[in-house]
Design a protein around this motif. Structure first.
Motif, PDB file in Angstrom:
ATOM      1  N   PHE A 126       0.801  -1.226   0.000  1.00  0.00           N
ATOM      2  CA  PHE A 126       0.000   0.000   0.000  1.00  0.00           C
ATOM      3  C   PHE A 126       0.837   1.281   0.000  1.00  0.00           C
ATOM      4  CE2 PHE A 126      -2.691  -3.263   1.980  1.00  0.00           C
ATOM      5  CZ  PHE A 126      -3.721  -3.259   1.055  1.00  0.00           C
ATOM      6  N   MET A 127       2.163   1.149   0.111  1.00  0.00           N
ATOM      7  CA  MET A 127       3.078   2.291   0.110  1.00  0.00           C
ATOM      8  C   MET A 127       2.684   3.350   1.141  1.00  0.00           C
ATOM      9  SD  MET A 127       5.630   1.601  -1.649  1.00  0.00           S
ATOM     10  CE  MET A 127       6.422   3.166  -1.497  1.00  0.00           C
ATOM     11  N   VAL A 128       2.435   2.889   2.343  1.00  0.00           N
ATOM     12  CA  VAL A 128       2.207   3.801   3.464  1.00  0.00           C
ATOM     13  C   VAL A 128       3.304   3.539   4.493  1.00  0.00           C
ATOM     14  CG1 VAL A 128      -0.296   4.033   3.141  1.00  0.00           C
ATOM     15  CG2 VAL A 128       0.592   2.195   4.594  1.00  0.00           C
ATOM     16  N   PRO A 129       3.689   4.570   5.238  1.00  0.00           N
ATOM     17  CA  PRO A 129       4.722   4.349   6.257  1.00  0.00           C
ATOM     18  C   PRO A 129       4.167   3.491   7.386  1.00  0.00           C
ATOM     19  CG  PRO A 129       3.858   6.571   6.421  1.00  0.00           C
ATOM     20  CD  PRO A 129       3.226   5.948   5.222  1.00  0.00           C
ATOM     21  N   ILE A 130       4.979   2.529   7.818  1.00  0.00           N
ATOM     22  CA  ILE A 130       4.543   1.694   8.938  1.00  0.00           C
ATOM     23  C   ILE A 130       5.351   1.971  10.199  1.00  0.00           C
ATOM     24  CG2 ILE A 130       3.469  -0.112   7.563  1.00  0.00           C
ATOM     25  CD1 ILE A 130       6.042  -1.737   7.757  1.00  0.00           C
ATOM     26  N   ASN A 131       6.464   2.689  10.055  1.00  0.00           N
ATOM     27  CA  ASN A 131       7.211   3.135  11.228  1.00  0.00           C
ATOM     28  C   ASN A 131       8.231   4.182  10.791  1.00  0.00           C
ATOM     29  OD1 ASN A 131       7.905   3.379  13.887  1.00  0.00           O
ATOM     30  ND2 ASN A 131       8.719   1.317  14.116  1.00  0.00           N
ATOM     31  N   ILE A 132       8.596   5.030  11.736  1.00  0.00           N
ATOM     32  CA  ILE A 132       9.597   6.063  11.500  1.00  0.00           C
ATOM     33  C   ILE A 132      10.643   5.952  12.604  1.00  0.00           C
ATOM     34  CG2 ILE A 132      10.037   8.545  11.400  1.00  0.00           C
ATOM     35  CD1 ILE A 132       7.086   8.861  10.488  1.00  0.00           C
ATOM     36  N   HIS A 133      11.905   5.901  12.206  1.00  0.00           N
ATOM     37  CA  HIS A 133      13.019   5.815  13.146  1.00  0.00           C
ATOM     38  C   HIS A 133      13.880   7.063  12.961  1.00  0.00           C
ATOM     39  CE1 HIS A 133      12.168   1.432  13.234  1.00  0.00           C
ATOM     40  NE2 HIS A 133      11.986   1.603  11.938  1.00  0.00           N
ATOM     41  N   THR A 134      14.172   7.741  14.046  1.00  0.00           N
ATOM     42  CA  THR A 134      15.039   8.920  13.973  1.00  0.00           C
ATOM     43  C   THR A 134      16.337   8.602  14.688  1.00  0.00           C
ATOM     44  OG1 THR A 134      13.127  10.371  13.933  1.00  0.00           O
ATOM     45  CG2 THR A 134      15.229  11.372  14.516  1.00  0.00           C
ATOM     46  N   HIS A 135      17.452   8.880  14.021  1.00  0.00           N
ATOM     47  CA  HIS A 135      18.787   8.656  14.559  1.00  0.00           C
ATOM     48  C   HIS A 135      19.458  10.009  14.744  1.00  0.00           C
ATOM     49  CE1 HIS A 135      18.675   4.326  13.414  1.00  0.00           C
ATOM     50  NE2 HIS A 135      17.805   4.800  12.537  1.00  0.00           N
ATOM     51  N   PHE A 136      20.311  10.111  15.764  1.00  0.00           N
ATOM     52  CA  PHE A 136      21.014  11.370  16.005  1.00  0.00           C
ATOM     53  C   PHE A 136      22.429  11.097  16.464  1.00  0.00           C
ATOM     54  CE2 PHE A 136      20.091  10.207  20.267  1.00  0.00           C
ATOM     55  CZ  PHE A 136      20.974  10.897  21.086  1.00  0.00           C
ATOM     56  N   MET A 137      23.258  12.126  16.371  1.00  0.00           N
ATOM     57  CA  MET A 137      24.618  12.065  16.879  1.00  0.00           C
ATOM     58  C   MET A 137      24.765  13.180  17.914  1.00  0.00           C
ATOM     59  SD  MET A 137      28.352  12.577  15.079  1.00  0.00           S
ATOM     60  CE  MET A 137      27.764  13.983  14.214  1.00  0.00           C
ATOM     61  N   ASN A 138      25.234  12.836  19.091  1.00  0.00           N
ATOM     62  CA  ASN A 138      25.452  13.813  20.148  1.00  0.00           C
ATOM     63  C   ASN A 138      26.766  14.535  19.875  1.00  0.00           C
ATOM     64  OD1 ASN A 138      26.358  15.030  22.597  1.00  0.00           O
ATOM     65  ND2 ASN A 138      24.878  13.785  23.721  1.00  0.00           N
ATOM     66  N   LEU A 139      26.666  15.790  19.447  1.00  0.00           N
ATOM     67  CA  LEU A 139      27.865  16.551  19.084  1.00  0.00           C
ATOM     68  C   LEU A 139      28.772  16.838  20.276  1.00  0.00           C
ATOM     69  CD1 LEU A 139      26.818  19.195  16.432  1.00  0.00           C
ATOM     70  CD2 LEU A 139      28.295  17.229  16.164  1.00  0.00           C
ATOM     71  N   THR A 140      28.181  17.103  21.424  1.00  0.00           N
ATOM     72  CA  THR A 140      28.991  17.370  22.621  1.00  0.00           C
ATOM     73  C   THR A 140      29.866  16.167  22.930  1.00  0.00           C
ATOM     74  OG1 THR A 140      27.259  18.820  23.467  1.00  0.00           O
ATOM     75  CG2 THR A 140      28.891  18.034  25.055  1.00  0.00           C
ATOM     76  N   GLU A 141      29.253  14.988  22.873  1.00  0.00           N
ATOM     77  CA  GLU A 141      29.979  13.739  23.118  1.00  0.00           C
ATOM     78  C   GLU A 141      31.047  13.507  22.042  1.00  0.00           C
ATOM     79  OE1 GLU A 141      28.247   9.436  22.692  1.00  0.00           O
ATOM     80  OE2 GLU A 141      27.462  10.338  24.542  1.00  0.00           O
ATOM     81  N   ALA A 142      30.696  13.737  20.777  1.00  0.00           N
ATOM     82  CA  ALA A 142      31.645  13.534  19.688  1.00  0.00           C
ATOM     83  C   ALA A 142      32.825  14.500  19.793  1.00  0.00           C
ATOM     84  CB  ALA A 142      30.946  13.698  18.348  1.00  0.00           C
ATOM     85  N   ASN A 143      32.549  15.748  20.144  1.00  0.00           N
ATOM     86  CA  ASN A 143      33.622  16.742  20.281  1.00  0.00           C
ATOM     87  C   ASN A 143      34.511  16.470  21.486  1.00  0.00           C
ATOM     88  OD1 ASN A 143      32.951  18.174  17.979  1.00  0.00           O
ATOM     89  ND2 ASN A 143      31.499  19.475  19.072  1.00  0.00           N
ATOM     90  N   ALA A 144      33.959  15.849  22.523  1.00  0.00           N
ATOM     91  CA  ALA A 144      34.751  15.524  23.717  1.00  0.00           C
ATOM     92  C   ALA A 144      35.695  14.347  23.459  1.00  0.00           C
ATOM     93  CB  ALA A 144      33.827  15.209  24.887  1.00  0.00           C
ATOM     94  N   PRO A 150      32.307   9.191  15.565  1.00  0.00           N
ATOM     95  CA  PRO A 150      31.026   9.588  16.156  1.00  0.00           C
ATOM     96  C   PRO A 150      30.051   8.409  16.186  1.00  0.00           C
ATOM     97  CG  PRO A 150      31.691  11.127  14.441  1.00  0.00           C
ATOM     98  CD  PRO A 150      32.627   9.960  14.381  1.00  0.00           C
ATOM     99  N   THR A 151      29.205   8.391  17.172  1.00  0.00           N
ATOM    100  CA  THR A 151      28.222   7.321  17.328  1.00  0.00           C
ATOM    101  C   THR A 151      26.832   7.850  17.022  1.00  0.00           C
ATOM    102  OG1 THR A 151      29.579   6.372  19.099  1.00  0.00           O
ATOM    103  CG2 THR A 151      27.289   5.633  18.949  1.00  0.00           C
ATOM    104  N   TRP A 152      26.137   7.168  16.125  1.00  0.00           N
ATOM    105  CA  TRP A 152      24.745   7.494  15.838  1.00  0.00           C
ATOM    106  C   TRP A 152      23.867   6.608  16.696  1.00  0.00           C
ATOM    107  CZ3 TRP A 152      23.150  11.441  12.763  1.00  0.00           C
ATOM    108  CH2 TRP A 152      24.132  12.056  11.988  1.00  0.00           C
ATOM    109  N   LYS A 153      22.894   7.212  17.357  1.00  0.00           N
ATOM    110  CA  LYS A 153      21.997   6.482  18.251  1.00  0.00           C
ATOM    111  C   LYS A 153      20.555   6.682  17.790  1.00  0.00           C
ATOM    112  CE  LYS A 153      25.075   7.457  22.111  1.00  0.00           C
ATOM    113  NZ  LYS A 153      25.254   8.221  23.337  1.00  0.00           N
TER     114      LYS A 153
END
Length: 191
Positions: A126-144, A150-153
Motif C-alpha cells: 500500500f506504500m504507506v509508512p509503517i514506522n519512522i526511526h530517527t537517529h542522532f549524533m550527540n555533538l557534545t559527546e563527539a567533540n569531547a 562519532p556514534t549514531w543512536k
C-alpha cells in the motif's frame, strides 16, 4: 548570487500577484497527481518548506489537492525548520484526518541541534509508512572524544517509543493530542 533591491522588490510583487499559483506549481502538481491516479499509482510528497509556512492562497490550493488525491498521496515530508515535527492534514468539510506530514530533522547541527536523519519503513503493498526511526549524533559527546568515530543512536522509533499501533492520520492525530495534554511526552518527543 545576490539580487539587487529592485530585483527583490520585483520578485516580492510577482509572488504577491501570483499567490494562487506562483510558477504554475499547483497546476503542474495537479497534472502529475491526475496522471498517477489514472495509472493507479501512489505519491510520496517531498518538499523543502512545509505548506503551513506558504502563502495562504497557495497553501489552501495545495491542501485542496491533498484532499482530492488523498488516495494517491500516501505521505508527505518536509525540511526547512531543521526540527523534527509532524502535522496531520484534516479534510476541509469534515473531521476526517486525510494525511500525515513529517518535518524531518537535519543532518546539520545549526542552532545548537544535534545532527539527525530519519529512516521510514514502508508497507510494500500500500506504500504507506509503517514506522519512522530517527537517529542522532550527540555533538557534545563527539567533540569531547575527537579520536573516536562519532556514534549514531536511535532517538526514537515512533511505534514503540510512543505506543502507536500504526502511523495512520487518526493515530498521529491522537498522538498529537496526547502530547498536547502530557508535557512529559511532549518533552520526550521534542529533543
Amino acid at each position: 548570487i545576490s539580487l539587487n533591491t529592485q530585483a527583490c522588490n520585483d520578485l516580492n510583487w510577482w509572488l504577491l500577484d501570483n499567490r494562487q499559483d506562483p510558477g504554475q506549481q499547483i497546476e503542474w502538481l495537479e497534472n502529475e497527481l491526475a496522471g498517477l491516479e489514472e495509472q493507479g499509482g501512489f505519491a510520496y510528497m517531498i518538499a523543502h518548506i512545509p505548506v503551513s509556512s506558504c502563502l495562504h492562497q497557495f497553501g489552501v490550493r495545495y491542501h485542496a489537492l491533498m484532499e482530492r488525491y488523498q488516495h494517491v498521496v500516501r505521505f508527505s515530508s518536509f525540511g526547512h525548520s531543521h526540527n523534527e515535527n509532524f502535522f496531520v492534514t484534516k479534510a476541509f468539510n469534515s473531521s476526517d484526518m486525510i494525511g500525515v506530514n513529517l518535518i524531518t530533522g537535519s543532518g546539520t547541527s545549526g542552532g545548537n541541534r544535534n545532527p539527525a536523519f530519519t529512516v521510514i519503513d514502508w508497507d510494500k503493498e500500500f506504500m504507506v509508512p509503517i514506522n519512522i526511526h530517527t537517529h542522532f549524533m550527540n555533538l557534545t559527546e563527539a567533540n569531547a572524544n575527537p579520536s573516536q568515530d562519532p556514534t549514531w543512536k536511535v532517538l526514537h522509533d515512533f511505534k514503540s517509543s510512543y505506543n502507536l499501533t500504526d502511523l495512520s492520520p487518526e493515530s498521529m492525530r491522537d498522538f498529537a493530542n496526547r502530547m498536547y495534554n502530557d508535557a512529559d511526552l511532549a518533552s520526550e518527543f521534542e529533543w
